[in-house]
Design a protein around this motif. Structure first.
Motif, short mmCIF file in Angstrom:
data_model
loop_
_atom_site.label_atom_id
_atom_site.label_comp_id
_atom_site.label_asym_id
_atom_site.label_seq_id
_atom_site.Cartn_x
_atom_site.Cartn_y
_atom_site.Cartn_z
N GLU A 81 1.08 -1.32 -0.06
CA GLU A 81 -0.09 0.05 0.14
C GLU A 81 0.77 1.24 0.09
O GLU A 81 0.91 1.98 0.94
N GLN A 114 2.09 4.28 -3.05
CA GLN A 114 2.02 4.69 -4.56
C GLN A 114 3.21 4.15 -5.45
O GLN A 114 2.91 3.82 -6.43
N GLN A 173 -8.34 3.78 0.88
CA GLN A 173 -9.04 4.62 -0.39
C GLN A 173 -9.24 6.19 -0.05
O GLN A 173 -9.35 6.86 -0.85
N TRP A 192 -4.30 8.95 -0.22
CA TRP A 192 -4.92 8.37 -1.31
C TRP A 192 -5.98 9.10 -1.78
O TRP A 192 -6.52 8.73 -3.05
N ASN A 228 -2.52 14.25 -4.35
CA ASN A 228 -2.42 13.12 -4.88
C ASN A 228 -2.79 12.80 -6.42
O ASN A 228 -2.83 11.87 -6.97
N TYR A 231 -2.34 9.61 -9.34
CA TYR A 231 -3.27 8.93 -10.04
C TYR A 231 -3.22 9.20 -11.59
O TYR A 231 -3.26 8.00 -12.28
#
Length: 434
Positions: A325, A327, A359, A364, A371, A375
């Motif tokens: 967990e 990035q 999440q 996140w 963030n 993504y």
């Protein structure tokens, strides 16, 4: 969905065959060089039925780039929980919602209003503006009302709305995959099939036979209805039972075996026999899609004798992959994600959602500005991976509503939020995997 035109025509599907796929620069070209993307050329005599152009496989970006139309014809309550609530349904599947309404006329009216408004022609215009070239349309067996039993509860009148949506996709020049997402009896215990059946009922002769009737009906529609000109692929069942699910479903192995040995070969022959009876030329036949063997139902090719125009669907939700967990770990996983299995394979469902326990944490949360760069890079990593080790991708999904409000599941919301680039080619310039 299981909860747990831009590129050139690509081919080389199976045993030297080539599938009909979208064309470069949003062209859809016939063997005679006619551009099907332009609506006027679609109506030139004798050219409407050509479904693919034999050509060699090109560079990494020669791929399907698409979105699913989730919750349009099979409403998924987790994805759009305002819909059922607005009708007074307290249940999570279409079958149970219609049953609880106890009023077929009201159910028909409610669902028809949804079918007519959830996706509009403007949606397809927007898809094209984002560089998308494909839509995958999940459909339930109950859209062929003649095979629905009196004990089964579904809204009626859906066929005309399916025709309308497919026609809009054609008018936009979009390639279409039709997906039997909700099979008779339900292929898994999941409301996403339209029926929350405590024991999957799909895997017997009665429901197989109803499915063959549905596939024959859809095949006939594709080849005789002008609205279906850009439908090139038919998926014969979405996300069936997996052999490792025996702890929950003791019959999972037997059901998967039955499907491969009985359902797949007969589904294939049903489609091809119908095409033969209609006089469909070999270069106008549908590609037939099955779940890739990585899905876990065994090798779909095992009992098939002719794999001409076979295609395979691979669903990759990284949130369930057990990735560390961080990035960096998510990026590394997707940059090195090889979708090897059956060939040719398409990643027919994927998203930007991460593991449930993280999440909405600060590191996140997609609404946190800091963030968004992650993504967008992770989106790019998945795009590049699925265009390199598969023949393209179809994101889950185009639209959500209700309390979900999560751009990681909603393509157009993600573009607006800056998680997905409006120009897909920019995935290759973001340095996601450098």
């Amino acid at each position: 969905m299981h909860f747990n035109v831009y590129a050139c025509i690509v081919g080389c599907l199976a045993l030297g065959s080539h599938a009909w796929l979208p064309g470069e620069h949003r062209q859809i070209l016939s063997k005679d060089g006619v551009d099907f993307f332009n609506r006027s050329s679609l109506h030139q005599a004798g050219l409407l039925k050509k479904r693919y152009l034999p050509t060699s496989y090109g560079n990494d970006k020669n791929a399907i780039r698409g979105v699913n139309l989730g919750s349009l014809f099979i409403i998924e309550n987790w994805l759009s929980n305002d819909i059922f609530a607005g009708w007074g349904c307290t249940d999570t599947s279409e079958f149970d919602c219609v049953s609880s309404l106890n009023n077929q006329t009201k159910a028909n009216s409610d669902f028809q209003s949804h079918w007519n408004s959830w996706i509009t022609q403007d949606d397809f215009t927007k898809m094209v503006s984002y560089g998308l070239n494909t839509v995958r349309i999940p459909v339930g067996y109950w859209f062929l009302e003649s095979i629905v039993d009196s004990s089964e509860h579904f809204a009626q009148g859906g066929e005309q709305y399916l025709d309308q949506v497919v026609g809009w996709a054609k008018d936009a020049g979009l390639y279409v995959i039709i997906d039997l997402h909700g099979a008779p009896g339900a292929q898994v215990t999941d409301a996403d099939t339209g029926q929350l059946n405590p024991s999957p009922g799909f895997y017997d002769d009665y429901n197989y036979n109803r499915s063959y009737t549905w596939l024959e009906w859809m095949t006939n529609k594709v080849h005789t209805n002008d609205a279906y000109t850009t439908v090139g692929m038919l998926e014969i069942v979405n996300e069936p039972e997996r052999t490792w699910d025996t702890s929950t479903y003791p019959s999972a192995v037997a059901n998967a075996d039955s499907m491969r040995e009985t359902y797949y070969p007969t589904a294939w022959s049903t489609i091809r026999n119908k095409e033969s009876s209609l006089g469909v030329a070999s270069d106008s036949q549908l590609s037939i899609m099955m779940m890739d063997k990585r899905w876990g139902s065994g090798d779909p090719d095992q009992y098939l004798t002719d794999l001409t125009l076979a295609a395979y669907d691979d669903h990759e939700y990284v949130k369930y992959a057990g990735v560390a967990e961080t990035q960096d770990a998510y990026l590394s996983y997707s940059c090195n994600d090889s979708r090897s299995g059956n060939w040719p394979v398409f990643v027919g469902e994927w998203s930007l959602s991460v593991a449930d326990d993280i999440q909405w944490t600060s590191g996140w949360d997609p609404t946190v500005e800091a963030n968004k760069a992650f993504y967008k890079k992770w989106w790019a990593a998945q795009v590049m991976s699925y265009e390199k080790t598969a023949q393209g991708w179809v994101f889950w999904t185009w639209k959500t509503s209700g309390s979900l409000n999560d751009p990681r599941w909603d393509y157009q919301m993600a573009v607006t939020a800056g998680l997905i680039d409006a120009d897909i080619d920019n995935a290759y310039t973001l340095g996601a995997c450098s």
